[in-house]
Scaffold this motif. Structure first.
Motif, mmCIF file in Angstrom:
data_model
loop_
_atom_site.group_PDB
_atom_site.id
_atom_site.type_symbol
_atom_site.label_atom_id
_atom_site.label_comp_id
_atom_site.label_asym_id
_atom_site.label_seq_id
_atom_site.Cartn_x
_atom_site.Cartn_y
_atom_site.Cartn_z
ATOM 1 N N LEU A 129 -7.937 2.842 17.287
ATOM 2 C CA LEU A 129 -6.901 2.032 17.923
ATOM 3 C C LEU A 129 -7.593 0.837 18.547
ATOM 4 C CD1 LEU A 129 -3.936 1.705 18.806
ATOM 5 C CD2 LEU A 129 -4.456 3.104 20.786
ATOM 6 N N LYS A 130 -7.329 -0.355 17.997
ATOM 7 C CA LYS A 130 -8.011 -1.553 18.465
ATOM 8 C C LYS A 130 -7.083 -2.751 18.332
ATOM 9 C CE LYS A 130 -12.021 -4.416 17.461
ATOM 10 N NZ LYS A 130 -13.090 -4.673 16.500
ATOM 11 N N ARG B 117 -5.569 3.062 6.087
ATOM 12 C CA ARG B 117 -4.168 2.713 6.295
ATOM 13 C C ARG B 117 -4.030 2.091 7.678
ATOM 14 N NH1 ARG B 117 0.312 2.192 3.060
ATOM 15 N NH2 ARG B 117 1.618 3.962 3.276
ATOM 16 N N ARG B 118 -3.490 0.873 7.737
ATOM 17 C CA ARG B 118 -3.394 0.139 8.995
ATOM 18 C C ARG B 118 -1.930 -0.013 9.402
ATOM 19 N NH1 ARG B 118 -7.378 -3.065 10.998
ATOM 20 N NH2 ARG B 118 -8.377 -2.912 8.982
ATOM 21 N N PHE B 119 -1.667 0.221 10.698
ATOM 22 C CA PHE B 119 -0.333 0.088 11.265
ATOM 23 C C PHE B 119 -0.407 -0.884 12.440
ATOM 24 C CE2 PHE B 119 -0.725 4.264 9.419
ATOM 25 C CZ PHE B 119 0.419 4.365 8.644
ATOM 26 N N GLN B 120 0.460 -1.867 12.454
ATOM 27 C CA GLN B 120 0.506 -2.841 13.542
ATOM 28 C C GLN B 120 1.402 -2.288 14.643
ATOM 29 O OE1 GLN B 120 -1.432 -5.555 13.004
ATOM 30 N NE2 GLN B 120 -1.170 -6.090 15.138
ATOM 31 N N GLN C 60 0.850 -1.178 0.000
ATOM 32 C CA GLN C 60 0.000 0.000 0.000
ATOM 33 C C GLN C 60 0.891 1.235 0.000
ATOM 34 O OE1 GLN C 60 -2.438 0.201 3.455
ATOM 35 N NE2 GLN C 60 -3.838 1.678 2.587
ATOM 36 N N SER C 61 0.617 2.173 -0.913
ATOM 37 C CA SER C 61 1.473 3.346 -0.995
ATOM 38 C C SER C 61 0.719 4.657 -0.800
ATOM 39 C CB SER C 61 2.188 3.374 -2.350
ATOM 40 O OG SER C 61 1.242 3.478 -3.389
ATOM 41 N N THR D 292 -5.599 2.223 12.868
ATOM 42 C CA THR D 292 -6.136 2.363 11.519
ATOM 43 C C THR D 292 -6.527 3.813 11.294
ATOM 44 O OG1 THR D 292 -7.024 0.116 11.717
ATOM 45 C CG2 THR D 292 -7.792 1.437 9.872
ATOM 46 N N VAL D 293 -6.083 4.362 10.177
ATOM 47 C CA VAL D 293 -6.414 5.731 9.792
ATOM 48 C C VAL D 293 -7.325 5.646 8.569
ATOM 49 C CG1 VAL D 293 -5.507 7.962 9.061
ATOM 50 C CG2 VAL D 293 -4.179 6.544 10.623
ATOM 51 N N PHE D 294 -8.488 6.280 8.663
ATOM 52 C CA PHE D 294 -9.459 6.300 7.577
ATOM 53 C C PHE D 294 -9.557 7.716 7.034
ATOM 54 C CE2 PHE D 294 -10.894 3.236 10.743
ATOM 55 C CZ PHE D 294 -11.082 2.086 9.991
#
Length: 154
Positions: free
Chosen positions: A65-66, A99-102, A32-33, A71-73
């Motif tokens: 945040l879960k 955009r999801r960040f672990q 994803q870019s 996750t940013v929408f």
């Protein structure tokens, strides 16, 4: 490109399920870019995630945040300026994104601000006192003394 057989690694590891799930997600699918982002280290346990959100207002953005995932929408709301326009050239992307960040464990403090088309998300990792490493004192014993304390009857 090399192919990794992740299921074979599942058989020889204990407790790494989440790590292998993350690797499996990364290896499948296209990278994803959009939108571009930066991750900065602001301190020992503080980070700043900056997402390029040009053209998005604070009402168009959402952050969740879960379960160790941030996750940013972003989605432009319908309407706009109210007058009809014809786009001659559109170089600023305004498409919806997710955009999801672990994250690792114990990210509790999170604040977000927007400035000059950038969304700044400040993350602070707070490890509970019980989870922090601690020293175990070593006492000098008598050679051959291997007594183990008896368990108390319940």
């Amino acid at each position: 490109m090399r192919q990794y057989d992740l299921p074979s690694l599942f058989r020889s590891t204990i407790g790494f399920d989440r790590l292998f799930s993350m690797l499996d997600q990364v290896s499948s699918g296209e990278p994803q870019s959009y939108p571009p982002y930066n991750i900065e280290r602001a301190g020992e346990n503080a980070y700043r995630l900056t997402v390029a959100a040009a053209g998005f207002s604070t009402d168009d953005l959402a952050i969740e945040l879960k379960e160790n995932a941030l996750t940013v929408f972003g989605e432009k709301k319908a309407g706009g300026s109210g007058r009809p326009t014809e786009m001659v050239h559109q170089g600023i992307a305004a498409r919806a994104f997710e955009r999801r960040f672990q994250l690792v464990d114990f990210f509790f403090d999170t604040t977000a601000t927007t400035e000059n088309g950038l969304l700044h998300i400040d993350l602070v990792r707070e490890v509970p006192e019980a989870m922090k490493p601690r020293s175990i004192p070593i006492s000098r014993g008598v050679a051959g003394d291997r007594t183990i304390p008896a368990k108390k009857a319940a």
